[in-house]
Motif scaffolding. Sequence first.
Motif, PDB file in Angstrom:
ATOM      1  N   THR A 291       0.837  -1.204   0.000  1.00 59.53           N
ATOM      2  CA  THR A 291       0.000   0.000   0.000  1.00 59.53           C
ATOM      3  C   THR A 291       0.872   1.255   0.000  1.00 59.53           C
ATOM      4  O   THR A 291       0.444   2.312   0.450  1.00 59.53           O
ATOM      5  N   ARG A 292       2.104   1.104  -0.534  1.00 55.51           N
ATOM      6  CA  ARG A 292       3.063   2.209  -0.433  1.00 55.51           C
ATOM      7  C   ARG A 292       2.575   3.519  -1.031  1.00 55.51           C
ATOM      8  O   ARG A 292       2.929   4.598  -0.560  1.00 55.51           O
ATOM      9  N   ASN A 293       1.763   3.437  -2.080  1.00 56.15           N
ATOM     10  CA  ASN A 293       1.346   4.676  -2.736  1.00 56.15           C
ATOM     11  C   ASN A 293      -0.076   5.094  -2.402  1.00 56.15           C
ATOM     12  O   ASN A 293      -0.516   6.169  -2.794  1.00 56.15           O
ATOM     13  N   CYS A 294      -0.807   4.202  -1.718  1.00 59.21           N
ATOM     14  CA  CYS A 294      -2.213   4.493  -1.453  1.00 59.21           C
ATOM     15  C   CYS A 294      -2.343   5.717  -0.560  1.00 59.21           C
ATOM     16  O   CYS A 294      -1.782   5.769   0.530  1.00 59.21           O
ATOM     17  N   GLY A 295      -3.102   6.676  -1.043  1.00 54.67           N
ATOM     18  CA  GLY A 295      -3.291   7.887  -0.271  1.00 54.67           C
ATOM     19  C   GLY A 295      -2.256   8.956  -0.555  1.00 54.67           C
ATOM     20  O   GLY A 295      -2.389  10.080  -0.077  1.00 54.67           O
ATOM     21  N   PHE A 296      -1.231   8.605  -1.318  1.00 57.59           N
ATOM     22  CA  PHE A 296      -0.165   9.582  -1.578  1.00 57.59           C
ATOM     23  C   PHE A 296      -0.150  10.086  -3.016  1.00 57.59           C
ATOM     24  O   PHE A 296       0.422  11.121  -3.302  1.00 57.59           O
ATOM     25  N   ILE A 297      -0.734   9.305  -3.887  1.00 58.32           N
ATOM     26  CA  ILE A 297      -0.728   9.752  -5.278  1.00 58.32           C
ATOM     27  C   ILE A 297      -2.155   9.830  -5.791  1.00 58.32           C
ATOM     28  O   ILE A 297      -3.071   9.233  -5.213  1.00 58.32           O
TER      29      ILE A 297
END
Lengths: 585, 171, 126, 490
Positions: free
Chosen positions: D14-20
């Motif tokens: 979930t490294r990018n979830c919510g950030f991109i």
Amino acid sequence: MSMLTVTIDGKITTVPAGSTILDAAKKLDVDIPTLCYLNLEDLRINNKGASCRICVVEVEGRRNLAPACATPASDNMVVKTNTLRVLNARKTVLELLLSDHPKDCLVCAKSGECELQNLAEKFGIRESPYDGGEMSHYRKDISTSIIRDMDKCIMCRRCETMCNDVQTCGVLSGVNRGFSAVVAPAFEMNLADTVCTNCGQCVAVCPVGALVEHDHTWEVVDALANPDKVVIVQTAPAVRSALGEDLGIAPGTSVTGKMAAALRRLGFDHVFDTDFAADLTIMEEGSEFLDRLTRHLNGDQTAKLPILTSCCPGWVKFFEHNFPDMLDVPSTAKSPQQMFGAIAKSYYAEILGIPREKLVVVSVMPCLAKKYECARPEFAVDGNPDVDIVISTRELARLIKRMNIDFAGLPDEDFDNPLGESTGAAPIFGVTGGVIEAALRTAYELATGETLQKLEFEDLRGMDGVKVATVQVGPHALRIGVAHGLGNARKLLERVRAGEAFHAIEVMACPGGCIGGGGQPYHHGDIELLKLRTKVLYDEDAGKPLRKSHQNPYIIELYEKFLGKPLSEKSHHLLHTHYFKRQRL
Amino acid sequence: MQTSTCQMVGECRMPEHAVLPQPLYREVVQFIEALPQKEGHLVTVLHKAQSVFGYLPIEVQQFVADHMEVPLAQVYGVVSFYTFFTMVPKGKHPISICMGTACFVKGADKVVHAFKEQLKIDIGDVTPDGKFSIDTLRCVGGCALAPIVMVGDKVYGNVTPGQVKKILADF
Amino acid sequence: MSTIASLDALRAKREEILARQKARANKVLINVSLATCSIAAGGKVALEAMQDEVAVNGLTNVDFMQSGCMTFCFAEPTVEITLPGKEPVVFGGVDEAKARELVTEYVMNGEPVEGIIPVTYQRVIL
Amino acid sequence: MAATTQIKQLRIATRNCGFIDPESLDDYIALRGYEALAKVLTMTPAEVVEVIKTSGLRGRGGGGFPTGVKWGIALSNKADQKYMVCNADEGDPGAFMDRAVLEGDPHSVVEAMAIGGYAIGATLGAVYIRAEYPLAIKRLRLAIDDARAMGLLGKNIFGSGFDFDIEIKYGAGAFVCGEETALIRSMEGHRGEPVSKPPFPAQSGYWNKPTIVNNVETFANIPAIILKGADWFSSIGTATSKGTKVFALAGKIVNVGLVEVPMGTPLREVIFDIGGGCPDGKEFKAVQTGGPSGGALAHKDLDVAIDYESLIARKSMMGSGGMVVMDEDDCMVSVAKFFLDFTMDETCGKCTPCRIGSKRLYEILDKITKGHGTHADLARLKSLCEAIKDTALCGLGQTMPNPILSTMDTFAGEYEAHVTQKKCPAHVCTAMLTYTIDAAKCTGCTLCTKVCPVDCITGTKKQPHVIDASKCIKCGACYDKCKFDSVIKL
């Protein structure tokens, strides 16, 4: 081919790669019970959904039990089929099946023949620990030919395989999900309202009483007991090849003589033979073929080729539904059963001097579609059908037992005349390739005026699904096609539709022909039985003094005294029919 | 004489006949014609048909069977297998109640009960006036708001049986 | 739009994007979580309220973006605000009132607002 | 900012979830998106498979089969066509990480599928996604279209000669389609009925071609493994379970949400440190992992280091990562019954043990919760569970008894109480429940009489009231309303 070494219950065998555990067990004579599994190899009929789970076995190194029918054998596999774990699992599976199965064996049509009943007995199930739970309930569907009582269905899906993969009728499908899952037609409607051809192959493979024939034996008993009626019977060729199986006689034994004797003991006023009508069919259909062929060769566009045989009511309904654009292709000749009925209720009623209404025509057929066929409205005169009651081979066996007749001890007797005499061309109507072979024997001699030297058309015999051969008839090289099983018929018909040239095509709806009909004694997945039945019919042909339909003296007499000649106006009226475009539902 | 008899024990599941607008059928045909091949796309086409017609009555299933060249029984077999497909039209405001585990432990079953009581219909049914229908569905993945109720596109979170009357009053 | 036909092209494209992002670094970035559950909890309402508040106050240094699940389901709707030169801060339970407050207090004045969700994770950066 | 000691989570999948912005390919590229794909295209397929094998990544959808091994089988099976399939039919009630990834970072899945396609020799991929996930579908579709437009999918990707494209297939509401053979049947347009294995899909799957089915979370790990290396990934986790696992924490827990923790994290940390324990000061009772295929873990299991093996050893399983927490107010027999109710609805009905067995299991549990259970029922329940585990055709059926077996094991006393004392210790099973009023506490406020729908509470004002048990329908309205805790459940 690479071979695999497999050990089952301590016994070692080798099997070719691709074999299943069940194959290996069979080789070792280790009995593994099955329910959903069905494999008629020569007919390429295979059902191994591995859904019933009764065949589970223990495989060394595997976490859970494996279904023997669907698990490929692997090299050095070690299998155990009789451990406590396996037996308990099978017992649980049986108990579960029984917990959702009506326990009305006493009044079930399948009692004594039921594979579930046999297993319950084998496993000594004496109580049903899950009783009291909910049971599935479905509407009973009674068609003229088939009774569907899905309360008894164990979801083995063999019928679905037959209906879809083998017959390509597409009537039955697994429907719903979970506990309510069942095999049914669209919208769970009645079979009679669907594209069902009544071929009865679903019945032939059902291991339990969920799909059975519509039994009409009591109607026969009633008719026989009625003093106001003259009751006559006709028996289809394939019946004699299998009837003995249900009456304690070894498979592969011809019981023609005993059958005639038994029918007489049952009280039929006259015991006749559909074989007589088979010879008559050859006269009409063969003549129609020659007529169409001649006109076609002379450039008559209205003379369509190939001609398709039309003896088989399952096949007729199939093409009415699926090939409505080709309704002018099949022969207009009625089936032997209906020719017999039409002649019996006209020519023979005249001989007896009775009105047709006083005559009751009973057929014994290897087929369930014949029950439907005799009920088609066009085969009746003012509401009085040409054939009144149809019973299957199984039903006749039942009737013989019910009436306390010691079948095995009966003497061989002959059929009555005039509607009981037949040539060798008739019995082979019961096996795939037989009708066209019989037709060719007569067509050859009628067309060329020469005597046919070799009567056996080997190229047209055998269990291949589609057979194509070229046969020289005088100056004409005729391209002949033979298909058995409706799926094969569909393939062949699609080739015709695509423009491939054939002169004549024979189709029988059931795999193997009528010998594998939906009304025959249950084969329980044993392909050898079908081969033995085939042999009975070919032997009967070979043993007859006359083997060509046009040589039948009673047929000659029928034309002289009554019909005139083949394709005469009277013949057309009595012996020919027409077809209907039917909806695809 | 042998005749066919139907013993109408139990319910006949034949859905009612429906007359549906021709342009909608054309839309489905165009969709089918645009497929690379027909084989393997039965579920896809049924999705399309349901989105076009709103439900899959007998006519639509027959139409799909004809155009996809598969037996009608097979179409029905597929339709009756998947809960997403429906053979009856939904209410104007379809009520979907999540019955996922999170919603269950937070009392979704009581919410279902309350809706059934209020509307006097069962799960899968439509109110006589066609306004509401009730269905339960598997997890919608909104477990933080459990129990979740959706009415059409509108989402209600943390629903209690006591709020049911108020929710219905919104429509 | 030209395609990215090689690894070099991909790297060049990345440089170009990073440069563009860097150029925005002096602006406030408001990132609203808009996954299914965030929307159900009122994420769009929060977004619209903040956009409205930004317009009403004539702010020109605020960029908005939408993202997916921020994983704080218990605190939906969630909004992440990055003030220029500062660490991003995630606010939970952003209803309409809180949304407007975030703009008027935190964005415009840097005043702390209640509802900050502490970062409880480490994130893999590729 | 938070102290490092509190940082228990590590976000890889979930490294990018919510950030991109999931709808922006640029945002993904900015975080080195599609570089992993570019990198593998310079390697041989066998090398790629080797990296995944070395990383120790195991399937995140349920069984935990080593992903690299699976890919290796498909690679070694020669065929004119192979398929890379993404299982996004997230059906486990209470799990939503796949939806979160697809809605938050769809390109990571698209990129990973292309990587897998290259590794096994597939040029076609398919995503089988729940039709009930419209937003995930929309964003995934957009991601595929954008990637295709930029040449990151399609013909000759990065000029390497490798072709790969992805189609989307919709699920239609059948939990069993999470099972890979059923999923393939469904993708082929049929009823989603599982097929006997072997052959495995990696040998013969979609259209009888070698097919790899991986779930969304498994794919989301792939680009990170490629770019950061197999050794980095395998340094995280336990001996047998590498990397992280995303869990959906739900139920009776304060911080409902997605958490991603390294394998081997103790259950206690997930429930209490990250999840914040049960709300309203209630006592933690159990947590169900693995959804309807898993089991309940209790207090005694709190120090278990979560990985595939440790959960199986406790009669549960990893499953797709649902973690539904239950507190003292939950009856474990009822919870088991809830799961059986679910499986009974969701079984395809193909094989006997699952079709009929699920019904019978449910009926026995129902009998017990209604106060009619006997010891014979408990014995039958257990033996039937064992037989179903051993004989059912697919994973759904084989794991269906887990919720029963694990609760019978861990909460034996609770079953016992239902059967012998005819009592539900958690006061959930209404058939065994009586409401009564504690005369000592009752102030006679009459609030309860006003809410009682059947008027079975009597008493004069300011005098203790009484419930007529023969009329009481056990709706609990009085219990909820009483401000003095004088209504008691017995």
